[in-house]
Scaffold this motif. Sequence first.
Motif, short mmCIF file in Angstrom:
data_model
loop_
_atom_site.label_atom_id
_atom_site.label_comp_id
_atom_site.label_asym_id
_atom_site.label_seq_id
_atom_site.Cartn_x
_atom_site.Cartn_y
_atom_site.Cartn_z
N ARG A 180 -7.05 0.38 6.11
CA ARG A 180 -6.69 1.79 6.07
C ARG A 180 -5.33 1.97 5.41
O ARG A 180 -4.60 1.03 5.22
CB ARG A 180 -6.65 2.39 7.50
N GLN A 222 -4.42 -1.64 0.23
CA GLN A 222 -4.72 -1.47 1.65
C GLN A 222 -5.46 -2.71 2.18
O GLN A 222 -5.21 -3.18 3.30
CB GLN A 222 -5.57 -0.22 1.88
N ALA A 257 0.83 -1.21 0.00
CA ALA A 257 0.00 0.00 0.00
C ALA A 257 0.86 1.26 0.00
O ALA A 257 0.43 2.30 -0.52
CB ALA A 257 -0.93 -0.01 1.21
N ASP A 285 -2.92 -5.56 2.58
CA ASP A 285 -2.11 -5.37 3.77
C ASP A 285 -2.90 -5.75 5.03
O ASP A 285 -2.35 -6.35 5.97
CB ASP A 285 -1.63 -3.93 3.86
N TYR A 296 -6.83 1.16 -2.83
CA TYR A 296 -7.68 0.54 -1.81
C TYR A 296 -7.43 -0.98 -1.75
O TYR A 296 -7.35 -1.57 -0.66
CB TYR A 296 -9.16 0.80 -2.06
#
Length: 379
Positions: free
Chosen positions: A379, A361, A101, A364, A358
């Motif tokens: 996030r 994210q 990310a 992750d 996104y």
Amino acid sequence: MPDISAAVIGTGFIGTVHIGALRRLGIPIAGVLGSSATRGADRAAALGVAKAYASLDDLLADPAVTIVHVTSPNVAHYPQVKAILAAGKHVICEKPLAMTAAQSAEMLALARASGLIAAVCYNTRFYPLNQHAHGMTKSGELGELRLITGQFHQDWLAKDTDWNWRLEADEGGPLRSVSDIGTHWIDLTSFITGQKPTDVMAELATFIPDRQKPLGPVETFTTATGATETRRITTDDAATLLLRYENGGRGVLTTSQISRGRKGLLTWDISGSKASAAWSGENPDALWIGHRDQPNQILLRDPSLMNPLGAAASALPGGHAEGFADTWTAFFRQVYADVAQGRRAPTATYAGFEDGHYEMQFCDAVLESARTGTWVTIR
């Protein structure tokens, strides 16, 4: 589209798909860039492309190139996309957008600052009935999202002798089934419902920890022959994910690249407060619509019976099946229209770098959840 031509980085399975869709649209292909100068030249000749670039710098220096398609291994996306944007060229990048990310955040910032068109290849949005379903949720036909379930299952890595660069973390990233195919499902269902998962609980499984890596090159979705060496695998063969959405909705997704007999089982089932809907990539021209107090429906893809979004994505009349290759044509048609006018249209429905970031994210968060055994906020 006068004065627009493309270059394609990557000459394997998906690069070839890109080239086929560009030809259907009549987009000139200035050249291709292979993993080596020799392979690039060989593949250019096999594909009937006039030019093979010797390097990325060679490609970016070509004034004929308006837009670059990035279909290289995941590890190369970050440096290649940065160079493409710096050269002032539009970009279409395969998913996942990056390895982390942190990388995708930088790519997104650069794309926004450049003002260039930057798209990510979540082509499953462009099955016409998925566009139609997006229109249904926008108009409130399904009501409030309550539950989304589904899967993306394949079998092309079901044997210990099956091999692809995606198996190795340094080429494809620490996730595999989730990042390679699971993000397709996440992007597609988020696009249809307008709701992205906010939290995830993930369990990852590697059922084949040792595989036989061929000593020579292997094309995606092909079986290797010849000498091999044993390699330890840490990326996920399969995953089970629980999801939470901002509006209180819930979701369940399973991913697998070791489910024998499943060549590409992508399904979603959405339960709304007013109606339900379900779709399968194995039968992409049919959309099931469920009701409580009236008969259920099956909508067969037919532009004359679909909402404007679904009809616009359809290239053929009802009764003439559309499939995987057609999604790329519909996807690229939108992107190239935006390239021609120099900006993203308000009505565009393809995934941009915001969506690609996104998904990184999300990946992750999946890794953290699998490591800790806890719910993790995305996030």
